[in-house]
Write an enzyme that holds these catalytic residues in place. Sequence first.
Site, PDB file in Angstrom:
ATOM      1  N   ASP A  85     -16.861  -0.159  -0.247  1.00 51.85           N
ATOM      2  CA  ASP A  85     -15.437  -0.401  -0.471  1.00 51.85           C
ATOM      3  C   ASP A  85     -14.169  -0.493   1.161  1.00 51.85           C
ATOM      4  OD1 ASP A  85     -15.697   2.903  -0.456  1.00 51.85           O
ATOM      5  OD2 ASP A  85     -13.060   2.568  -0.614  1.00 51.85           O
ATOM      6  N   LYS A  98       1.017  -1.429   0.384  1.00 49.11           N
ATOM      7  CA  LYS A  98      -0.197   0.033  -0.029  1.00 49.11           C
ATOM      8  C   LYS A  98       0.931   0.988   0.128  1.00 49.11           C
ATOM      9  CE  LYS A  98      -3.874   2.091   2.504  1.00 49.11           C
ATOM     10  NZ  LYS A  98      -4.597   1.144   4.026  1.00 49.11           N
ATOM     11  N   GLY A 111      -1.201   8.174  -5.897  1.00 51.30           N
ATOM     12  CA  GLY A 111      -0.867   6.817  -5.612  1.00 51.30           C
ATOM     13  C   GLY A 111      -0.140   6.274  -3.755  1.00 51.30           C
TER      14      GLY A 111
END
Length: 508
Positions: free
Chosen positions: A266, A127, A140
Amino acid sequence: MSALSTAGPEAPEEPPLPLAIAFDNSYARLPARFYERVRPEPAPDPRLLVLNTTLADELGLDAGVLASPEGIAMLSGAEVPAGAEPLALAYAGHQFGQFVPALGDGRAVLLGEVIDRDGRRRDIQLKGSGRTAFSRRGDGKAVIGPVLREYLVSEAMSAFGIPTTRSLAAVATGETVHRDRPLPGAVLTRVAASHVRVGTFQYFAHRSDADGIRRLADYVIDRLYPEVAGAANPYAALLEAVALRQARLIAQWLAVGFIHGVMNTDNMAISGETIDYGPCAFMDAYEPGMVLSSIDRHGRYAYGRQPQIAQWNLARFGECLLPLLSEDRDAAVALAVERLSGFASAFEAAYFGRFLEKIGIADERPGDRDLVTNLLTAMQTGQADFTLAFRRLADCALADADAAPFLALFETPAGIETWLPAWQARIADDSRPPAEAAAAMRAINPAIIPRNHRVEAALDAIVENGDGSAYMRLLEAVTRPFEERPEDADLTAPPRPEERVAATFCGT
Ligand code: AMP
Ligand code: MG
């Protein structure tokens, strides 16, 4: 960058590392529209911040190799080990009630799956390792504070015995990441029973991709719910089983005062594991309406609303499964409603089961649930510290015990002074001796939780001064949460008024 394609055993872009990991990547065998093949971005100057050697061992990974330059290269995303097939998973989701058709792993990459020592399939995910096709406007990346926060809280949850994703490692990338100010970048290696979420189903449902939904449901049954495969209607059985796991999970959250903070669809894992530690927090004083997340402005995800929200999310999951439940739409809806209808009673059973254990009652009798409810009411009125109240209550199990430290947690004695002798009488009359009840209470009620003010102080010391000592001390303590040592006094104590953290930030 999202260099689509070629990573894989047949066509490695780089020579394999000495890291021998027996990857077996089942998700990569699903159709290409389920994910995007990506390569993590290399970190300029990776440095290992923390490594979970116990978890490494559980996964059959050599902790020594993980801590070596080759291991750190993998954990930072710089090198893709042999057998890994890095993927960014597609998913959608309701965020604060608003549907977003395309979210996906915008800053995470599934390296691959391994079978752990107990034979369980586990995802290994990075991650914060750079952009993917799902990054939208994001970079990101992740930063040290939230990465170390997730590491600490997820490992504490695991030590409490609550299903959760785990943290294998945190690595500083040596890169500066721009948020509201420049911050040091980091990558978390997350381990999960699976990263499939309610939102993964929503992704395909929104696209009216019935084949995708069926393949995903079959995948999930095979991997996470093999026991429903033989049911008359496996998909209806899946819906019910997922709901039951969520009901038990949320009961366990409430029993330790945990507030997830962003229960978007999510962020709800189909596996029943707690996932996505953002602005999550543990409450200090008991307050069912407590909201700590800075982004939860309307209290949608308040402590006491978590069961209803789980139910709401499960209804969205049920909607996705409708095409699989029956060819007849009305029949499918009726079946979904029926299979979700057990949630409330399953939650209530799990909740009271847990809280009765917390107050030391081994064999439930009529009226015992009122003892729980009345205690909580007195705690709310008296602003008692949630964690310490149960911990100090254990010291009151014997009728001649000194109850002063317990009573001192309450700002007002109203309610609790009459409650305590009633509880003591009940404990004296239970099937096991009070001393055993007290020991059982100490084994289930944590003394040490990641209190917000301690977490923030520990993270500040790292980010501002590069001093990780408070963090490592807190991490060591929260991973043996039922053991209270004299030197832990500052970690067990509630915040003083000036130390209270009013809001937690997810700081993506
Ligand atoms: P989260 O808040 O972690 O649940 O993330 C919600 C969505 O935003 C997911 O699709 C993430 O992948 C995406 N996201 C969050 N932070 C970033 C980031 N820095 N770069 C790209 N995508 C991100
Ligand atoms: Mg998320």
